[in-house]
Design a protein around this motif. Structure first.
Motif, PDB file in Angstrom:
ATOM      1  N   ASP A  97      46.753  39.275  40.290  1.00  0.00           N
ATOM      2  CA  ASP A  97      46.704  38.748  38.921  1.00  0.00           C
ATOM      3  C   ASP A  97      48.076  38.886  38.267  1.00  0.00           C
ATOM      4  O   ASP A  97      48.523  37.990  37.547  1.00  0.00           O
ATOM      5  CB  ASP A  97      45.654  39.498  38.093  1.00  0.00           C
TER       6      ASP A  97
ATOM      7  N   ARG B 162      43.385  32.160  42.993  1.00  0.00           N
ATOM      8  CA  ARG B 162      43.602  32.331  41.560  1.00  0.00           C
ATOM      9  C   ARG B 162      44.145  31.058  40.916  1.00  0.00           C
ATOM     10  O   ARG B 162      43.955  30.819  39.744  1.00  0.00           O
ATOM     11  CB  ARG B 162      44.531  33.517  41.320  1.00  0.00           C
TER      12      ARG B 162
ATOM     13  N   GLU C  57      38.143  37.706  43.685  1.00  0.00           N
ATOM     14  CA  GLU C  57      38.397  36.406  43.068  1.00  0.00           C
ATOM     15  C   GLU C  57      37.267  35.424  43.380  1.00  0.00           C
ATOM     16  O   GLU C  57      36.847  34.659  42.517  1.00  0.00           O
ATOM     17  CB  GLU C  57      39.744  35.838  43.514  1.00  0.00           C
TER      18      GLU C  57
ATOM     19  N   PRO D  17      45.157  44.007  34.939  1.00  0.00           N
ATOM     20  CA  PRO D  17      45.532  43.056  35.998  1.00  0.00           C
ATOM     21  C   PRO D  17      45.768  43.764  37.332  1.00  0.00           C
ATOM     22  O   PRO D  17      46.473  44.772  37.396  1.00  0.00           O
ATOM     23  CB  PRO D  17      46.842  42.442  35.497  1.00  0.00           C
TER      24      PRO D  17
END
Length: 162
Positions: free
Chosen positions: A60, A114, A47, A56
């Motif tokens: 995620d 994120r 990230e 993903p």
């Protein structure tokens, strides 16, 4: 009271060869290491590096689930330290209500990145971690770790510096 921290860097512990996330208090020079698993280390690094997977990854997926449940991650708090194990909580808001979810610090940090949300450490945890810099039992002494952390410079952090 909670202290806001930023990721100072990601490293490999030179004594144990285990991944370490180094957190730094934004209001002081205090740093706190958290030993994490290699998969969580990679999730945090990917990230930071803005690497994109074709599908993903777990963090995620969690971000997508939180968003699809009409919730928002407000902050993460590393809130306890017991037997050299850190504990954390995700602070979410869903439909105007606060929801707190227990999490491992490494997962909480990966999600915070994120969401670009703040990371906090409870003041008592920061204090205990500074006094008890203890990685794995077979690792270096607290004094060795304290010296190692205080002596960190950008070259030591290499491409993982923040």
């Amino acid at each position: 009271m909670d202290l806001e921290v930023k990721i100072r860097g990601l490293m490999m512990d030179p004594a144990t060869n285990m991944p370490v996330v180094v957190l730094k208090d934004v209001a002081s020079d205090s740093v706190m290491p958290i030993w994490v698993g290699i998969f969580e280390f990679n999730a945090i690094f990917n990230e930071i590096d803005k690497s994109v997977a074709s599908r993903p990854m777990t963090h995620d997926l969690l971000r997508n689930m939180i968003q699809n449940l009409n919730a928002e991650l407000d902050r993460v708090v590393i809130n306890d330290l017991k037997d050299n194990t850190f504990f954390a909580a995700l602070w979410l808001t869903q439909q105007g209500e606060q929801v707190v979810v227990d999490a491992r610090p490494s997962d909480a940090i990966a999600l915070a990145l994120r969401y670009d949300c703040p990371i906090y450490v409870n003041e008592s945890v920061m204090h205990a971690a500074r006094l008890n810099l203890g990685g794995p039992a077979d690792g270096p002494s607290a004094e060795q770790l304290r010296g190692w952390l205080q002596g960190l410079n950008d070259e030591d952090l290499g491409r993982y510096k923040m």
